[in-house]
Design a protein around this motif. Structure first.
Motif, PDB file in Angstrom:
ATOM      1  N   ALA A 233       0.830  -1.203   0.000  1.00  0.00           N
ATOM      2  CA  ALA A 233       0.000   0.000   0.000  1.00  0.00           C
ATOM      3  C   ALA A 233       0.868   1.259   0.000  1.00  0.00           C
ATOM      4  N   LEU A 234       1.928   1.238   0.791  1.00  0.00           N
ATOM      5  CA  LEU A 234       2.821   2.391   0.871  1.00  0.00           C
ATOM      6  C   LEU A 234       3.472   2.677  -0.476  1.00  0.00           C
ATOM      7  N   MET A 235       3.903   1.625  -1.182  1.00  0.00           N
ATOM      8  CA  MET A 235       4.550   1.815  -2.478  1.00  0.00           C
ATOM      9  C   MET A 235       3.592   2.386  -3.511  1.00  0.00           C
ATOM     10  N   VAL A 236       2.343   1.950  -3.492  1.00  0.00           N
ATOM     11  CA  VAL A 236       1.344   2.488  -4.430  1.00  0.00           C
ATOM     12  C   VAL A 236       1.087   3.967  -4.138  1.00  0.00           C
ATOM     13  N   ILE A 237       0.976   4.314  -2.860  1.00  0.00           N
ATOM     14  CA  ILE A 237       0.728   5.711  -2.485  1.00  0.00           C
ATOM     15  C   ILE A 237       1.906   6.596  -2.877  1.00  0.00           C
ATOM     16  N   LEU A 238       3.128   6.102  -2.671  1.00  0.00           N
ATOM     17  CA  LEU A 238       4.313   6.878  -3.054  1.00  0.00           C
ATOM     18  C   LEU A 238       4.323   7.148  -4.557  1.00  0.00           C
ATOM     19  N   LEU A 239       3.937   6.157  -5.346  1.00  0.00           N
ATOM     20  CA  LEU A 239       3.851   6.349  -6.796  1.00  0.00           C
ATOM     21  C   LEU A 239       2.858   7.461  -7.139  1.00  0.00           C
ATOM     22  N   HIS A 240       1.650   7.360  -6.600  1.00  0.00           N
ATOM     23  CA  HIS A 240       0.610   8.323  -6.949  1.00  0.00           C
ATOM     24  C   HIS A 240       0.942   9.733  -6.461  1.00  0.00           C
ATOM     25  N   ALA A 241       1.518   9.845  -5.263  1.00  0.00           N
ATOM     26  CA  ALA A 241       1.898  11.157  -4.741  1.00  0.00           C
ATOM     27  C   ALA A 241       3.024  11.760  -5.574  1.00  0.00           C
TER      28      ALA A 241
ATOM     29  N   VAL B 146      -5.436  21.000  -4.641  1.00  0.00           N
ATOM     30  CA  VAL B 146      -6.174  22.263  -4.517  1.00  0.00           C
ATOM     31  C   VAL B 146      -5.397  23.237  -3.629  1.00  0.00           C
ATOM     32  N   ILE B 147      -4.857  22.723  -2.525  1.00  0.00           N
ATOM     33  CA  ILE B 147      -4.066  23.560  -1.608  1.00  0.00           C
ATOM     34  C   ILE B 147      -2.808  24.080  -2.302  1.00  0.00           C
ATOM     35  N   ALA B 148      -2.182  23.200  -3.114  1.00  0.00           N
ATOM     36  CA  ALA B 148      -0.940  23.574  -3.789  1.00  0.00           C
ATOM     37  C   ALA B 148      -1.127  24.743  -4.740  1.00  0.00           C
ATOM     38  N   ALA B 149      -2.347  24.908  -5.249  1.00  0.00           N
ATOM     39  CA  ALA B 149      -2.613  26.037  -6.140  1.00  0.00           C
ATOM     40  C   ALA B 149      -2.445  27.365  -5.414  1.00  0.00           C
ATOM     41  N   LYS B 150      -2.617  27.351  -4.079  1.00  0.00           N
ATOM     42  CA  LYS B 150      -2.482  28.578  -3.293  1.00  0.00           C
ATOM     43  C   LYS B 150      -1.130  28.663  -2.572  1.00  0.00           C
ATOM     44  N   PHE B 151      -0.409  27.551  -2.489  1.00  0.00           N
ATOM     45  CA  PHE B 151       0.903  27.512  -1.832  1.00  0.00           C
ATOM     46  C   PHE B 151       1.919  26.920  -2.811  1.00  0.00           C
ATOM     47  N   PRO B 152       2.512  27.755  -3.615  1.00  0.00           N
ATOM     48  CA  PRO B 152       3.379  27.293  -4.705  1.00  0.00           C
ATOM     49  C   PRO B 152       4.558  26.423  -4.269  1.00  0.00           C
ATOM     50  N   PHE B 153       4.975  26.511  -3.008  1.00  0.00           N
ATOM     51  CA  PHE B 153       6.136  25.719  -2.578  1.00  0.00           C
ATOM     52  C   PHE B 153       5.861  24.218  -2.674  1.00  0.00           C
ATOM     53  N   LEU B 154       4.573  23.838  -2.734  1.00  0.00           N
ATOM     54  CA  LEU B 154       4.233  22.427  -2.880  1.00  0.00           C
ATOM     55  C   LEU B 154       4.397  21.931  -4.313  1.00  0.00           C
ATOM     56  N   VAL B 155       4.320  22.872  -5.268  1.00  0.00           N
ATOM     57  CA  VAL B 155       4.367  22.488  -6.677  1.00  0.00           C
ATOM     58  C   VAL B 155       5.788  22.076  -7.063  1.00  0.00           C
ATOM     59  N   GLY B 156       5.922  20.844  -7.527  1.00  0.00           N
ATOM     60  CA  GLY B 156       7.216  20.354  -7.975  1.00  0.00           C
ATOM     61  C   GLY B 156       8.121  19.871  -6.870  1.00  0.00           C
ATOM     62  N   ASN B 157       7.743  20.119  -5.616  1.00  0.00           N
ATOM     63  CA  ASN B 157       8.555  19.659  -4.491  1.00  0.00           C
ATOM     64  C   ASN B 157       8.061  18.266  -4.100  1.00  0.00           C
ATOM     65  N   VAL B 158       8.647  17.253  -4.723  1.00  0.00           N
ATOM     66  CA  VAL B 158       8.171  15.880  -4.558  1.00  0.00           C
ATOM     67  C   VAL B 158       8.248  15.430  -3.111  1.00  0.00           C
ATOM     68  N   SER B 159       9.359  15.693  -2.457  1.00  0.00           N
ATOM     69  CA  SER B 159       9.541  15.206  -1.086  1.00  0.00           C
ATOM     70  C   SER B 159       8.501  15.801  -0.141  1.00  0.00           C
ATOM     71  N   VAL B 160       8.259  17.111  -0.254  1.00  0.00           N
ATOM     72  CA  VAL B 160       7.269  17.766   0.614  1.00  0.00           C
ATOM     73  C   VAL B 160       5.880  17.232   0.310  1.00  0.00           C
ATOM     74  N   PHE B 161       5.564  17.068  -0.968  1.00  0.00           N
ATOM     75  CA  PHE B 161       4.233  16.601  -1.356  1.00  0.00           C
ATOM     76  C   PHE B 161       3.996  15.174  -0.876  1.00  0.00           C
ATOM     77  N   VAL B 162       5.014  14.318  -0.983  1.00  0.00           N
ATOM     78  CA  VAL B 162       4.896  12.929  -0.523  1.00  0.00           C
ATOM     79  C   VAL B 162       4.704  12.877   0.988  1.00  0.00           C
ATOM     80  N   VAL B 163       5.505  13.653   1.712  1.00  0.00           N
ATOM     81  CA  VAL B 163       5.382  13.684   3.176  1.00  0.00           C
ATOM     82  C   VAL B 163       4.001  14.201   3.583  1.00  0.00           C
ATOM     83  N   ALA B 164       3.522  15.227   2.900  1.00  0.00           N
ATOM     84  CA  ALA B 164       2.198  15.770   3.214  1.00  0.00           C
ATOM     85  C   ALA B 164       1.113  14.727   2.948  1.00  0.00           C
ATOM     86  N   THR B 165       1.256  13.985   1.864  1.00  0.00           N
ATOM     87  CA  THR B 165       0.281  12.945   1.532  1.00  0.00           C
ATOM     88  C   THR B 165       0.208  11.896   2.638  1.00  0.00           C
TER      89      THR B 165
END
Length: 339
Positions: A18-26, A305-324
């Motif tokens: 499950a963790l590996m699938v989520i990491l892929l999608h995030a 949706v949140i990333a549209a208002k907080f650009p630091f999430l866009v393209g930052n894979v590590s932050v986005f994965v951790v947030a997920t």
């Protein structure tokens, strides 16, 4: 009939899958927001969905066939109710919340209602036929539930055949039969894309479910796998899923052939892989894995949706994965308790 022992290592490996699938999608969601392509994805865990199918064949065989006499009547009503209760409530909750989210987003953007929001698709979601041959469609409300759809119907089409075959075939015949079926599918797998809809999806689930049944019969017959062989197979499976310039390169599909062998090893050895899969944290992830699998797409949509208002999430894979993971795991734990 006495309830069979719980196989803790298989609970743990479900958490890993499950963790590996989520990491892929995030990872893919973060890459796509940054304008990248699927070839830029680092975490390539798509084939771990196949681990779920093989696990289902092994675990259901263990639960319902261990110690069973060949002429003993099978309680199909109890079997259906158990499978229904395990899958259906959370599927319906996440499916209709996903549909509601699509409608809300469309309204906020003053767009038309998405094409997938229609009565026929609602019927598919309600009957768990959303990815089945002839009946399914491409427009699934909660996308990972395609695998839930085909796996659910595998229980009632393939498992009865395996139930009948078990007292009528030897272990060697079982292994030969399942190996031929699985190898044929793996050979065709690269040519049918991700095999997440229709006949390819159902054949994917059915062949791997059968392989899980064969793995259970091998283990139930007392066959053991040495520690180092399990560890090598485990590492090799991970390595194969990560190779190539694309997340669906043909050589990756050979990893599926190792899964039945690894499952036998996880329940018959004292390998490092078994000790990792039985670690309390991994076991916890395994316990809530079904919830993680169905909830994480909703978390990803909210984060986008949140990333549209907080650009630091866009393209930052590590932050986005951790947030997920930060949002998905507590939500899944709560869902596991209440559902």
């Amino acid at each position: 009939m006495k309830r069979p022992e719980e196989l803790h290592s298989l609970t743990g490996i479900r958490g890993v899958a499950a963790l590996m699938v989520i990491l892929l999608h995030a990872d893919f969601a973060a890459v796509r927001m940054a304008g990248g392509t699927i070839s830029d994805v680092i975490f390539r865990g798509g084939l771990f969905v196949d681990v779920f199918f093989v696990l289902s064949g092994f675990i259901l065989s263990h639960v319902y066939l261990t110690g069973r006499r060949g002429d003993e009547p099978f309680d199909w009503a109890n079997f259906f109710l158990a499978r229904f209760a395990r899958i259906y409530p959370l599927h319906i909750a996440t499916a209709f919340l996903s549909a509601l989210g699509l409608v809300i987003v469309a309204m906020l953007k003053n767009d038309v209602i998405p094409i997938e929001i229609n009565l026929m698709q609602a019927v598919r979601e309600l009957t768990l036929t959303q990815a089945m041959p002839l009946l399914g469609s491409d427009e699934i409300w909660n996308s990972p539930s395609w695998s839930i759809s085909v796996e659910f119907w595998t229980y009632f089409t393939v498992f009865p055949i395996l139930l009948w075959l078990t007292p009528r075939t030897s272990v060697k015949q079982t292994v030969l039969l399942s190996a031929v079926i699985l190898i044929i599918f793996v050979c065709f797998f690269p040519f049918i894309g991700t095999a997440a809809r229709g006949w390819p999806a159902f054949c994917r689930a059915a062949s791997e479910f059968t392989a899980g049944w064969a793995a259970w019969r091998v283990w139930n017959a007392g066959v053991k796998v040495t520690d180092w062989q399990v560890d090598v197979a485990f590492v090799t499976m991970f390595a194969l899923t990560q190779i190539g310039p694309h997340i669906w390169d043909p050589l990756q599909f050979t990893a599926v052939l190792l899964v039945p062998y690894i499952l036998v090893g996880l329940v018959s050895s004292q390998s490092i892989a078994r000790r990792v899969s039985e670690h309390p944290i991994v076991m916890f992830l395994g316990a809530i894995s079904f919830s993680m699998y169905l909830w994480h797409p909703l978390v990803l949509k909210i984060l986008q949706v949140i990333a549209a208002k907080f650009p630091f999430l866009v393209g930052n894979v590590s932050v986005f994965v951790v947030a997920t993971l930060t949002f998905t795991i507590p939500l899944s734990w709560a869902s596991y308790i209440f559902f």
